[in-house]
Design an enzyme around this catalytic site. Structure first.
Site, mmCIF file in Angstrom:
data_model
loop_
_atom_site.group_PDB
_atom_site.id
_atom_site.type_symbol
_atom_site.label_atom_id
_atom_site.label_comp_id
_atom_site.label_asym_id
_atom_site.label_seq_id
_atom_site.Cartn_x
_atom_site.Cartn_y
_atom_site.Cartn_z
ATOM 1 N N SER A 55 -8.691 35.204 118.530
ATOM 2 C CA SER A 55 -8.627 33.698 118.262
ATOM 3 C C SER A 55 -7.066 33.126 118.970
ATOM 4 C CB SER A 55 -8.547 33.210 116.845
ATOM 5 O OG SER A 55 -7.453 34.016 116.026
ATOM 6 N N GLY A 92 -11.424 36.652 115.671
ATOM 7 C CA GLY A 92 -12.154 37.859 114.683
ATOM 8 C C GLY A 92 -12.083 39.025 115.477
ATOM 9 N N ASN A 120 -6.240 42.004 114.849
ATOM 10 C CA ASN A 120 -7.018 41.911 113.613
ATOM 11 C C ASN A 120 -7.235 43.300 113.001
ATOM 12 O OD1 ASN A 120 -7.761 39.100 113.593
ATOM 13 N ND2 ASN A 120 -8.970 39.380 115.140
ATOM 14 N N ASP A 203 -3.192 26.159 108.532
ATOM 15 C CA ASP A 203 -3.406 27.443 107.799
ATOM 16 C C ASP A 203 -2.187 28.536 107.787
ATOM 17 O OD1 ASP A 203 -3.467 28.236 110.460
ATOM 18 O OD2 ASP A 203 -5.390 28.602 110.683
ATOM 19 N N HIS A 206 -2.600 30.098 112.924
ATOM 20 C CA HIS A 206 -2.817 29.971 114.379
ATOM 21 C C HIS A 206 -1.672 28.787 114.732
ATOM 22 C CE1 HIS A 206 -6.734 31.439 112.667
ATOM 23 N NE2 HIS A 206 -6.593 32.036 113.651
#
Length: 227
Positions: A55, A92, A120, A203, A206
């Site tokens: 991402s 992801g 990840n 969040d 990012h």
């Protein structure tokens, strides 16, 4: 220390779907086509730079034009260099999924690979031997297809939530791969951004558009000399 944070959600896409989507849309070409002023003959000389990652590469929460690969395309255009950026970032993505998806992406010719995978894996606490093996296999597949491809590896770091030893081993994985395979290393993709609230979205994970500009500079510093 700045801490790496990356999207760990797949957003409902399977690896197979992602691979098919990437194959069907190989020209997520950021600005190159609209800004190219050369003749059709000149365009055939353009070389592809494949940005392959998570991402962070995809520019989660932003428009595609705000993601760091697009910003690098602008730098390439300004320098009048014959390269076209392809953004193959996927939210992801793990190293294992990437090891499958790369087969589809290699159906198009590439001159440079910017490899941004592993984040990840680390955040999920996956075995680092597997992460390292997957990244090595991606590198091997790319070079088997074309030994002349130049590879830029984005270094990563993670919080010590999985333990200090795990975080240290994770951080060292990237320079080790770079040394072994003679890769160009971006020491830490999120340098200057990770852990800085104003440069990350709500969040806390990012980068914002401003944060992506810093990512672009971090990558450009290592990419420009090999263009």
């Amino acid at each position: 220390m700045s801490l790496l944070t990356a999207c760990t959600e797949n957003q409902g896409s399977s690896s197979a779907d992602a691979a098919k989507s990437a194959s069907d849309q190989p020209s997520t070409n950021v600005e190159g086509q609209q800004k190219s002023s050369g003749t059709e003959k000149d365009l055939t000389k353009e070389k592809n730079i494949l940005f392959f990652g998570t991402s962070l590469t995809a520019g989660y929460g932003l428009t595609i034009d705000e993601a760091f690969p697009a910003l690098i395309q602008r730098k390439i255009n300004d320098a009048k260099l014959p390269y076209k950026v392809i953004n193959a970032g996927l939210s992801g993505e793990t190293s294992a999924a990437g090891n499958t998806r790369i087969d589809w992406l290699l159906k198009q010719p590439i001159a440079i690979l910017v490899l941004e995978l592993g984040a990840n894996d680390g955040l999920r606490g996956l075995p680092l031997k597997e992460t390292k093996r997957n990244l090595q296999q991606i590198i091997d597949k790319v070079r088997k297809k074309n030994p002349e491809v130049k590879i830029v590896l984005a270094g990563m770091q993670i919080p010590p939530s999985m333990g200090a030893d795990y975080a240290t081993e994770f951080k060292s994985l990237f320079p080790e791969l770079a040394r072994k395979n003679d890769l160009v290393l971006v020491p830490f993709l999120l340098q200057g951004v990770g852990g800085v609230p104003k440069l990350n979205q709500g969040d806390g994970i990012h980068p914002t558009a401003e944060g992506q500009k810093i990512l672009a500079e971090n990558v450009w510093l290592q990419l420009k000399p090999i263009l």
